[in-house]
Write an enzyme that holds these catalytic residues in place. Structure first.
Site, PDB file in Angstrom:
ATOM      1  N   CYS A 198       0.816  -1.113   0.063  1.00  0.00           N
ATOM      2  CA  CYS A 198       0.310  -0.239   0.034  1.00  0.00           C
ATOM      3  C   CYS A 198       0.534   0.782  -0.139  1.00  0.00           C
ATOM      4  O   CYS A 198       0.922   1.752   1.258  1.00  0.00           O
ATOM      5  CB  CYS A 198      -0.969  -0.419   1.007  1.00  0.00           C
ATOM      6  N   ARG A 246      -4.421   2.385  -5.063  1.00  0.00           N
ATOM      7  CA  ARG A 246      -4.580   1.413  -4.103  1.00  0.00           C
ATOM      8  C   ARG A 246      -5.272   2.434  -3.198  1.00  0.00           C
ATOM      9  O   ARG A 246      -5.552   2.293  -1.788  1.00  0.00           O
ATOM     10  CB  ARG A 246      -2.989   1.631  -3.376  1.00  0.00           C
ATOM     11  N   TRP A 266      -2.561   6.577   3.307  1.00  0.00           N
ATOM     12  CA  TRP A 266      -3.921   6.224   3.827  1.00  0.00           C
ATOM     13  C   TRP A 266      -4.704   6.824   4.915  1.00  0.00           C
ATOM     14  O   TRP A 266      -3.748   5.850   5.764  1.00  0.00           O
ATOM     15  CB  TRP A 266      -4.591   5.410   3.264  1.00  0.00           C
ATOM     16  N   ASN A 290       4.353   1.223   5.950  1.00  0.00           N
ATOM     17  CA  ASN A 290       2.565   0.948   5.515  1.00  0.00           C
ATOM     18  C   ASN A 290       1.867   0.151   7.046  1.00  0.00           C
ATOM     19  O   ASN A 290       3.249  -0.533   7.730  1.00  0.00           O
ATOM     20  CB  ASN A 290       2.378  -0.442   4.685  1.00  0.00           C
ATOM     21  N   GLY A 291       0.919   0.142   7.839  1.00  0.00           N
ATOM     22  CA  GLY A 291       0.079  -1.222   8.987  1.00  0.00           C
ATOM     23  C   GLY A 291       0.159   0.253   9.903  1.00  0.00           C
ATOM     24  O   GLY A 291       0.371   1.382   9.516  1.00  0.00           O
ATOM     25  N   GLU A 350     -23.132  -7.608  -5.237  1.00  0.00           N
ATOM     26  CA  GLU A 350     -22.809  -7.156  -5.718  1.00  0.00           C
ATOM     27  C   GLU A 350     -22.407  -6.195  -6.342  1.00  0.00           C
ATOM     28  O   GLU A 350     -21.983  -5.423  -6.270  1.00  0.00           O
ATOM     29  CB  GLU A 350     -21.846  -8.968  -6.484  1.00  0.00           C
ATOM     30  N   LYS A 406     -20.588  -2.898  -6.450  1.00  0.00           N
ATOM     31  CA  LYS A 406     -19.769  -1.893  -7.145  1.00  0.00           C
ATOM     32  C   LYS A 406     -20.384   0.070  -7.276  1.00  0.00           C
ATOM     33  O   LYS A 406     -20.043   0.753  -7.323  1.00  0.00           O
ATOM     34  CB  LYS A 406     -21.083  -3.014  -8.155  1.00  0.00           C
ATOM     35  N   GLU A 440     -19.569   1.694  -4.079  1.00  0.00           N
ATOM     36  CA  GLU A 440     -18.673   2.260  -4.003  1.00  0.00           C
ATOM     37  C   GLU A 440     -17.956   2.949  -4.621  1.00  0.00           C
ATOM     38  O   GLU A 440     -16.750   3.831  -4.496  1.00  0.00           O
ATOM     39  CB  GLU A 440     -17.360   1.365  -3.695  1.00  0.00           C
ATOM     40  N   HIS A 483     -40.899  -8.774   2.980  1.00  0.00           N
ATOM     41  CA  HIS A 483     -40.817  -9.284   4.155  1.00  0.00           C
ATOM     42  C   HIS A 483     -39.978  -8.090   4.903  1.00  0.00           C
ATOM     43  O   HIS A 483     -39.774  -7.413   6.227  1.00  0.00           O
ATOM     44  CB  HIS A 483     -40.064 -10.325   4.538  1.00  0.00           C
ATOM     45  N   LYS A 492      -6.924  -0.575  -2.366  1.00  0.00           N
ATOM     46  CA  LYS A 492      -7.456  -1.677  -3.345  1.00  0.00           C
ATOM     47  C   LYS A 492      -7.365  -3.003  -2.449  1.00  0.00           C
ATOM     48  O   LYS A 492      -7.959  -4.353  -2.443  1.00  0.00           O
ATOM     49  CB  LYS A 492      -6.486  -1.834  -4.581  1.00  0.00           C
TER      50      LYS A 492
HETATM   51  O1  M6R Z   1      -8.364  -8.190  -2.705  1.00  0.00           O
HETATM   52  P1  M6R Z   1      -9.331  -8.550  -2.771  1.00  0.00           P
HETATM   53  O2  M6R Z   1      -9.816  -9.659  -3.273  1.00  0.00           O
HETATM   54  O3  M6R Z   1      -9.331  -9.852  -1.135  1.00  0.00           O
HETATM   55  O4  M6R Z   1     -10.576  -7.936  -1.741  1.00  0.00           O
HETATM   56  C1  M6R Z   1     -11.470  -8.004  -0.938  1.00  0.00           C
HETATM   57  C2  M6R Z   1     -11.864  -6.965  -1.803  1.00  0.00           C
HETATM   58  O5  M6R Z   1     -11.597  -5.284   0.159  1.00  0.00           O
HETATM   59  C3  M6R Z   1     -12.704  -6.234  -2.749  1.00  0.00           C
HETATM   60  O6  M6R Z   1     -13.682  -7.229  -3.597  1.00  0.00           O
HETATM   61  C4  M6R Z   1     -13.683  -5.267  -1.880  1.00  0.00           C
HETATM   62  O7  M6R Z   1     -14.657  -5.249  -1.730  1.00  0.00           O
HETATM   63  C5  M6R Z   1     -13.434  -4.274  -3.644  1.00  0.00           C
HETATM   64  N1  M6R Z   1     -13.791  -2.860  -3.142  1.00  0.00           N
HETATM   65  C6  M6R Z   1     -15.522  -5.080  -4.419  1.00  0.00           C
HETATM   66  O8  M6R Z   1     -15.021  -3.835  -5.496  1.00  0.00           O
END
Ligand code: M6R
Length: 616
Positions: A28, A54, A99, A125-126, A494, A498, A501, A517, A611
């Site tokens: 990152c 990222r 970040w 990072n971390g 999903e 999408k 986000e 319900h 990311k």
């Molecule tokens: O790299 P990963 O597939 O493990 O990431 C998992 C989630 O962080 C990732 O799918 C996230 O939900 C995305 N931003 C969705 O588009």
């Protein structure tokens, strides 16, 4: 050899039939260079631009100029920074995109951070979990802190350790022994021409160049300079002066030999090319990326299918979009193979560990291969003696390296924060395994390859323009609902991720049968509602649920192979049978993209998101 009778034998067998690289990768916003080039400042600024995807809120660079450090840092975007401004002669530089976690988004909190007399520069990072205690200890010794970050204690702690040794690398090692948490650190000292990096939990990769070494949290930072890499593992340290490099155990100092690995992704794959955004490029690439995912060694797929059959419980985990791929797979295994698997979000897996046995199988699904919750699930499974199969995109990622066995989806680099092509690749691989479980691998493969060719036809300019029109019409709504049934239910969830986000519209997905319900109370005149429909035995049910929405005033959009009077707008998709979920999510990805663009948002870099989520 006899057919494997249990999970352990299957994994061993897989290891025999395939060439598993002993060393697999990376993640990152860290980049550093040391070597004979004199444009290190410019080089690391350009590298940071390649790590923009990222997600970050500030950036910074430290250049070693003789025996002084020049730090430039700011809030905002590195893309607007002119690399030419860093052209002063320099052979060692480190850079970072931050970040904010500890401390707000300010110039002062941006990395790099320095020690008291500005001789040590650090990017990190971390999280250093015990930073408060260490900060108090250092303040008692007279250290003055200029930021609110946990990172700033690192150069000060190294400074303290340098009182005991002349060797900078040893001082970094000793300082790290004081830290708890997960981190990746790059540091240099004005007194030596050495770049030092340590890793516990936050990925770092070395790029081996002709004129020096690069160290980054992700390969795109240096991909234009070299494709030869060496992976730093957790608990390791690397020291380089640009001519030679030494990997050691962070704890003991013992030398760790490393292999050089050539990565296969091309520079072009990692660039936007003709597209305005990575997200659109990656959506359009799916006609090829799904085919690559399907093109797996058939024997491997069969052995994995047999392992699932023989396992005392198969668990599938992932986060976010990857979790939705697992949920879709639950339907594939149920409908196609009549086999039950247990699906949970990786972050919830801890609660289910009681059901794991040594003969259980954990399948982890991840694009980046770096997601912290997934890594935790893997440790839990391993502690129980269970085997871990990873389905990942990034070769050499931590998950790839720590799994007992990995199946790569080969989607190529995915740089937009929103995951698109990785999802369809993951679903394709999981669907093939489901078919292989009932000795129908070829049927599954044929279905998927036909689906790929239908997706190729579907993604034409007229279709994309139609989706743009729909986005134009609904862009001003602040609420949007998506319904699905069977494998289209996880795709409804999903779809919501999408749209949320990238466009920041409040979107929610439901199982269509759940509407009555509760959620149907949310429907008002003209509320946009999308129905994800297939051509199967549940179609009448979801059509009837869509009619219920329309009756309450919703503006209904049907994504379906056949038109129906239930839809105010029909977005046609090919009839893909059991692969309908893979097809239906694609127009949603395009719609989400256009909703973001029309609302003036950057789809590649949504706010508050990164990311790779490498922290829990
Ligand atoms: O790299 P990963 O597939 O493990 O990431 C998992 C989630 O962080 C990732 O799918 C996230 O939900 C995305 N931003 C969705 O588009």
């Amino acid at each position: 050899m006899k057919a494997p009778a249990n999970v352990k034998q299957s994994i061993d067998f897989l290891r025999q039939i395939c060439k598993i690289s002993a060393l697999k990768s990376q993640m990152c916003g860290i980049f550093g260079y040391v070597g004979s080039r004199s444009d290190a400042g410019q080089l690391v600024v350009n590298g940071l631009k390649n790590l923009e995807y990222r997600g970050y809120d500030s950036w910074g660079v430290a250049q070693k100029h003789g025996s002084t450090v020049a730090v430039t840092k700011d809030t905002g975007k590195i893309s607007s920074v002119n690399a030419e401004d860093f052209s002063e002669e320099c052979g060692l530089a480190i850079a970072h995109t931050r970040w904010a976690t500890h401390g707000g988004v300010t110039q002062q909190n941006a990395h790099p951070h320095l020690n008291s007399n500005s001789t040590i520069a650090v990017v990190h990072n971390g999280i250093i979990e015990n930073y408060q205690e260490l900060r108090n200890e250092l303040m008692a010794k007279g250290h003055v802190f200029l930021s609110e970050t946990d990172t700033e204690i690192i150069p000060h702690m190294i400074e303290e350790e340098l009182r005991q040794t002349d060797d900078f690398a040893s001082a970094v090692r000793n300082a790290c022994h004081r830290f708890t948490g997960r981190y990746g650190i790059l540091a240099f000292h004005t007194e030596s021409n050495t770049l030092v990096a340590t890793r516990t939990g936050s990925p770092l990769i070395v790029g081996v160049g002709d004129h020096g070494y690069f160290i980054a949290s992700d390969i795109p930072a240096f991909m234009e300079h070299t494709k030869v890499v060496q992976y730093l593992d957790d608990g390791e340290m690397v020291v380089t002066d640009g001519q030679s490099i030494l990997f050691t155990d962070l704890e003991t100092g013992e030398e760790h030999p490393k292999r050089e690995i050539e990565i296969t992704w091309s520079v072009e794959e990692a660039q936007k090319g003709e597209y305005a955004h990575f997200m659109l490029k990656e959506i359009m690439e799916q006609k090829d990326s799904i085919a690559r995912a399907v093109n797996q060694d058939e024997q491997q797929i069969q052995v994995i299918a047999d392992a699932i059959r023989n396992a005392q419980g198969t668990f599938l985990v992932g986060c976010g979009t990857a979790h939705k791929a697992c949920m879709a797979a639950e339907y594939f295994f149920s409908v196609v193979s009549g086999h039950h698997v247990n699906v949970t979000s990786a972050g919830e897996f801890k609660v289910h560990h009681h059901f794991l046995k040594p003969d259980s199988l954990l399948i982890v699904v991840s694009q980046s291969g770096e997601t912290a919750d997934v890594l935790e699930a893997m440790s839990i499974a391993k502690a129980k003696g269970a085997k871990v199969l990873a389905i990942v995109n990034v070769e050499g990622s931590t998950i790839d390296r720590e799994a007992d066995y990995t199946l790569l989806i080969n989607a190529g680099p995915e740089r937009a924060v929103a995951s698109t092509k990785a999802l369809t690749g993951q679903m394709a691989v999981l669907m093939m395994i489901a078919y292989a479980m009932v000795e129908k691998l070829h049927e599954g493969k044929t279905l998927l390859l036909n689906t790929v060719s239908m997706i190729n036809d579907m993604l034409n300019p007229r279709y994309i323009a139609l989706l743009e029109e729909v986005a134009e019409e609904i862009q001003h709504h602040e609420d949007l609902y998506i319904i699905g049934k069977s494998w289209n239910y996880p795709m409804a969830l999903e779809s919501a991720i999408k749209i949320q986000e990238v466009s920041y519209i409040h979107a929610e997905g439901f199982a269509s049968s759940e509407l009555k319900h509760g959620p149907i109370a949310l429907i008002e005149e003209e509320t946009p509602c999308i129905a994800l429909v297939g051509n199967d035995e549940v179609t009448p049910d979801i059509i009837s649920n869509t009619i219920e929405l329309k009756a309450r005033g919703a503006r209904t959009i049907g994504i379906a192979p056949k038109n129906n009077e239930a839809f105010d707008t029909w977005i046609k998709v090919p009839d893909a049978g059991a692969a309908q979920a893979i097809v239906n999510i694609i127009p949603i990805q395009v719609l989400a993209y256009f909703l973001a663009v029309k609302r003036g948002k950057d789809p590649d870099m949504p706010r508050n998101l990164a990311k790779s989520v490498t922290v829990k």
